[in-house]
Design a protein around this motif. Structure first.
Motif, PDB file in Angstrom:
ATOM      1  N   PHE A 215      30.720  83.718  27.553  1.00  0.00           N
ATOM      2  CA  PHE A 215      30.794  85.012  26.881  1.00  0.00           C
ATOM      3  C   PHE A 215      30.509  84.851  25.383  1.00  0.00           C
ATOM      4  O   PHE A 215      29.729  85.612  24.798  1.00  0.00           O
ATOM      5  N   LEU A 216      31.124  83.858  24.767  1.00  0.00           N
ATOM      6  CA  LEU A 216      30.912  83.618  23.334  1.00  0.00           C
ATOM      7  C   LEU A 216      29.481  83.165  23.059  1.00  0.00           C
ATOM      8  O   LEU A 216      28.848  83.605  22.095  1.00  0.00           O
ATOM      9  N   ILE A 217      28.958  82.295  23.934  1.00  0.00           N
ATOM     10  CA  ILE A 217      27.572  81.845  23.797  1.00  0.00           C
ATOM     11  C   ILE A 217      26.618  83.028  23.894  1.00  0.00           C
ATOM     12  O   ILE A 217      25.680  83.172  23.102  1.00  0.00           O
ATOM     13  N   GLY A 218      26.864  83.893  24.887  1.00  0.00           N
ATOM     14  CA  GLY A 218      25.989  85.036  25.100  1.00  0.00           C
ATOM     15  C   GLY A 218      26.012  86.029  23.948  1.00  0.00           C
ATOM     16  O   GLY A 218      24.981  86.587  23.577  1.00  0.00           O
ATOM     17  N   THR A 219      27.199  86.238  23.369  1.00  0.00           N
ATOM     18  CA  THR A 219      27.316  87.172  22.243  1.00  0.00           C
ATOM     19  C   THR A 219      26.484  86.700  21.058  1.00  0.00           C
ATOM     20  O   THR A 219      25.726  87.470  20.454  1.00  0.00           O
ATOM     21  N   THR A 220      26.611  85.418  20.716  1.00  0.00           N
ATOM     22  CA  THR A 220      25.842  84.895  19.582  1.00  0.00           C
ATOM     23  C   THR A 220      24.350  84.873  19.906  1.00  0.00           C
ATOM     24  O   THR A 220      23.512  85.153  19.040  1.00  0.00           O
ATOM     25  N   PHE A 221      24.001  84.566  21.168  1.00  0.00           N
ATOM     26  CA  PHE A 221      22.593  84.483  21.540  1.00  0.00           C
ATOM     27  C   PHE A 221      21.911  85.838  21.451  1.00  0.00           C
ATOM     28  O   PHE A 221      20.761  85.943  21.015  1.00  0.00           O
ATOM     29  N   THR A 222      22.619  86.906  21.858  1.00  0.00           N
ATOM     30  CA  THR A 222      21.976  88.214  21.842  1.00  0.00           C
ATOM     31  C   THR A 222      21.956  88.842  20.448  1.00  0.00           C
ATOM     32  O   THR A 222      21.213  89.799  20.227  1.00  0.00           O
ATOM     33  N   MET A 223      22.749  88.326  19.512  1.00  0.00           N
ATOM     34  CA  MET A 223      22.528  88.686  18.110  1.00  0.00           C
ATOM     35  C   MET A 223      21.131  88.217  17.701  1.00  0.00           C
ATOM     36  O   MET A 223      20.377  88.929  17.041  1.00  0.00           O
ATOM     37  N   PHE A 224      20.827  86.994  18.133  1.00  0.00           N
ATOM     38  CA  PHE A 224      19.508  86.422  17.846  1.00  0.00           C
ATOM     39  C   PHE A 224      18.400  87.191  18.552  1.00  0.00           C
ATOM     40  O   PHE A 224      17.392  87.566  17.937  1.00  0.00           O
ATOM     41  N   THR A 225      18.555  87.448  19.859  1.00  0.00           N
ATOM     42  CA  THR A 225      17.460  88.053  20.614  1.00  0.00           C
ATOM     43  C   THR A 225      17.134  89.456  20.112  1.00  0.00           C
ATOM     44  O   THR A 225      15.979  89.875  20.149  1.00  0.00           O
ATOM     45  N   TYR A 226      18.170  90.195  19.641  1.00  0.00           N
ATOM     46  CA  TYR A 226      17.879  91.524  19.122  1.00  0.00           C
ATOM     47  C   TYR A 226      17.132  91.442  17.789  1.00  0.00           C
ATOM     48  O   TYR A 226      16.147  92.143  17.563  1.00  0.00           O
ATOM     49  N   ALA A 227      17.605  90.570  16.875  1.00  0.00           N
ATOM     50  CA  ALA A 227      17.010  90.494  15.533  1.00  0.00           C
ATOM     51  C   ALA A 227      15.664  89.773  15.539  1.00  0.00           C
ATOM     52  O   ALA A 227      14.837  89.980  14.642  1.00  0.00           O
ATOM     53  N   TYR A 365      19.651  88.224   8.674  1.00  0.00           N
ATOM     54  CA  TYR A 365      21.101  88.036   8.610  1.00  0.00           C
ATOM     55  C   TYR A 365      21.728  87.737   9.974  1.00  0.00           C
ATOM     56  O   TYR A 365      22.579  86.845  10.084  1.00  0.00           O
ATOM     57  N   PRO A 366      21.351  88.467  11.058  1.00  0.00           N
ATOM     58  CA  PRO A 366      21.938  88.138  12.364  1.00  0.00           C
ATOM     59  C   PRO A 366      21.594  86.722  12.832  1.00  0.00           C
ATOM     60  O   PRO A 366      22.361  86.124  13.602  1.00  0.00           O
ATOM     61  N   LEU A 367      20.453  86.179  12.383  1.00  0.00           N
ATOM     62  CA  LEU A 367      20.088  84.816  12.771  1.00  0.00           C
ATOM     63  C   LEU A 367      21.031  83.803  12.131  1.00  0.00           C
ATOM     64  O   LEU A 367      21.499  82.864  12.787  1.00  0.00           O
ATOM     65  N   TYR A 368      21.320  84.000  10.843  1.00  0.00           N
ATOM     66  CA  TYR A 368      22.295  83.120  10.177  1.00  0.00           C
ATOM     67  C   TYR A 368      23.668  83.231  10.835  1.00  0.00           C
ATOM     68  O   TYR A 368      24.333  82.220  11.092  1.00  0.00           O
ATOM     69  N   LEU A 369      24.091  84.471  11.105  1.00  0.00           N
ATOM     70  CA  LEU A 369      25.403  84.686  11.715  1.00  0.00           C
ATOM     71  C   LEU A 369      25.471  84.061  13.106  1.00  0.00           C
ATOM     72  O   LEU A 369      26.469  83.406  13.457  1.00  0.00           O
ATOM     73  N   ALA A 370      24.409  84.243  13.908  1.00  0.00           N
ATOM     74  CA  ALA A 370      24.383  83.676  15.260  1.00  0.00           C
ATOM     75  C   ALA A 370      24.476  82.155  15.215  1.00  0.00           C
ATOM     76  O   ALA A 370      25.184  81.540  16.019  1.00  0.00           O
ATOM     77  N   GLY A 371      23.772  81.532  14.254  1.00  0.00           N
ATOM     78  CA  GLY A 371      23.814  80.077  14.139  1.00  0.00           C
ATOM     79  C   GLY A 371      25.190  79.570  13.774  1.00  0.00           C
ATOM     80  O   GLY A 371      25.716  78.633  14.399  1.00  0.00           O
ATOM     81  N   GLY A 372      25.814  80.190  12.766  1.00  0.00           N
ATOM     82  CA  GLY A 372      27.147  79.756  12.352  1.00  0.00           C
ATOM     83  C   GLY A 372      28.176  79.918  13.453  1.00  0.00           C
ATOM     84  O   GLY A 372      29.001  79.018  13.698  1.00  0.00           O
ATOM     85  N   LEU A 373      28.135  81.054  14.141  1.00  0.00           N
ATOM     86  CA  LEU A 373      29.105  81.298  15.207  1.00  0.00           C
ATOM     87  C   LEU A 373      28.875  80.382  16.409  1.00  0.00           C
ATOM     88  O   LEU A 373      29.827  79.974  17.079  1.00  0.00           O
ATOM     89  N   THR A 374      27.611  80.058  16.697  1.00  0.00           N
ATOM     90  CA  THR A 374      27.337  79.160  17.822  1.00  0.00           C
ATOM     91  C   THR A 374      27.850  77.754  17.546  1.00  0.00           C
ATOM     92  O   THR A 374      28.318  77.060  18.464  1.00  0.00           O
ATOM     93  N   PHE A 375      27.810  77.319  16.291  1.00  0.00           N
ATOM     94  CA  PHE A 375      28.424  76.036  15.930  1.00  0.00           C
ATOM     95  C   PHE A 375      29.928  76.068  16.218  1.00  0.00           C
ATOM     96  O   PHE A 375      30.504  75.084  16.705  1.00  0.00           O
TER      97      PHE A 375
END
Length: 393
Positions: A215-227, A365-375
């Motif tokens: 669930f957490l992986i998917g949330t961060t990944f779809t921030m990326f896919t949308y942006a 911005y969502p790409l930076y956020l997705a990367g930090g949260l995925t770490f």
């Protein structure tokens, strides 16, 4: 791998083809109806939230009544929904079509349950790798078909997707036998359709923690896919054809990694370590992508991303399958797809809220956020690895 496995893999390929025809054009198609960036994020979310509630029901019913009938229902829903979307005259019809596709969209989790039914634990990681590669091949040919359909109109891509899903439906009806050997007992309560499992699933030994991680992986990944799409189109000043070709290259690399790559790596590393490797490079790629607004740099980072990103979902699916009981495979994999779906509904909304159409730079911005949260998710997965690592790993 036996005949039924290859039939299922072929169905997965055709179904993936149907999905990936749409990926490059949903954002642009929404724009044709005058939707704002936030409203297009809701277009993504409508499908995912509907799928969140539907998938555990479909998974539960597949354990009770068999895989084949539920797979048929799911594919038929995709055909009808995409026909509606492709001929929609209003945004309301488009939203309804995405909802319908989501509410019937449990076909991948049912197909994964078929794989669990017909493979041994020893061969399961390789089987899910090949299964993922079949889907990845769809990511190669789907964008190519989308590119051809776009020459007519964006709506034609939805019609092409419906046609391809119809082929998968026919294959399921005429070539796929029922693979479930031991059906779960019928509930005394006819309204027990698995929705309660959305909570109970989190407490399943070895499975619950993986549902949370995915669930957490998917949330961060779809921030990326949308942006990703507006960043590519507006910041890098590229067109929809270039975007489609980039998706095609993602698919090609994914196929190589999920066939040859997984086979080689599984001989040296266990499933958990391969998952960690995939998550690390996914996180790093997200952070690096928006650092320099240059198309050549972006493509290089995107290739790095596609190499390792393709490892993540097959390994998660394998771990869930290895931790679930034989009679609960459909339920567990349905829950996995469901939690992944709700994450797909949350990620785009978060991304949609932090971007501003008048300021293209904000699409990074969502790409930076997705990367930090995925770490952070990777750190959480490492810290809890004893809770889901199979005993023989």
């Amino acid at each position: 791998m036996n005949r039924n496995f290859w039939i299922t893999a072929l169905i997965a390929f055709v179904n993936s083809l149907s999905l990936t025809i749409l990926i490059p054009i949903i954002y642009l198609y929404g724009k044709q109806f005058g939707l704002s960036d936030f409203q297009t994020s809701l277009l993504f979310s409508t499908y995912s939230i509907a799928q969140f509630f539907a998938t555990p029901v479909i998974g539960k019913l597949s354990d009770r009544f068999g895989r084949k009938p539920l797979l048929i229902i799911s594919l038929a829903g995709t055909v009808i929904a995409n026909l509606i979307a492709g001929t929609a005259s209003t945004a309301i019809l488009l939203f309804f079509a995405r909802f319908l596709d989501g509410i019937t969209g449990g076909n991948m989790s049912v197909a994964q349950a078929v794989i669990s039914d017909i493979t041994s634990q020893k061969n399961r990681a390789q089987a899910f790798g090949i299964f993922g590669a079949a889907m990845g091949l769809g990511f190669v040919l789907g964008p190519a078909m989308s590119l051809l359909a776009q020459q007519l109109s964006l709506g034609a891509a939805f019609l092409a997707s419906a046609g391809v899903a119809f082929v998968a439906l026919l294959m399921t009806i005429f070539f796929l036998p029922e693979t479930l050997q031991n059906k779960s007992k019928k509930s005394s309560n006819i309204f027990d359709l698995g929705l309660g499992n959305l909570v109970k699933g989190l407490f399943m030994p070895g499975v619950g923690i993986l549902l949370l991680i995915n669930f957490l992986i998917g949330t961060t990944f779809t921030m990326f896919t949308y942006a990703f799409q507006p960043y590519f189109l507006r910041v890098l000043q590229q067109n929809s054809q270039s975007l489609t070709l980039l998706f095609l290259s993602f698919g090609a690399v994914g196929v190589i990694m999920q066939t040859w790559g997984v086979s080689v790596m599984s001989k040296r590393f266990n499933v958990v370590k391969i998952l960690f490797l995939g998550l690390f490079f996914r996180s790093l790629s997200f952070v690096l992508m928006p650092v320099w607004a240059n198309i050549n740099y972006f493509v290089i980072v995107s290739i790095l991303f596609s190499i390792f990103n393709s490892l993540v979902q097959p390994m998660i699916t394998t771990l869930i399958s290895l931790n679930a009981k034989a009679e609960d495979q459909g339920t567990a994999l349905g829950l996995n797809a469901s939690y992944l779906s709700i994450s797909n509904g949350i990620g785009p909304v978060i991304a949609g809220l932090i971007v501003h159409q008048s300021q293209p730079i904000t699409y990074g911005y969502p790409l930076y956020l997705a990367g930090g949260l995925t770490f952070l998710v990777l750190a959480f997965a490492i810290n809890n690895r004893q809770r889901y690592t199979p005993r023989n790993s």
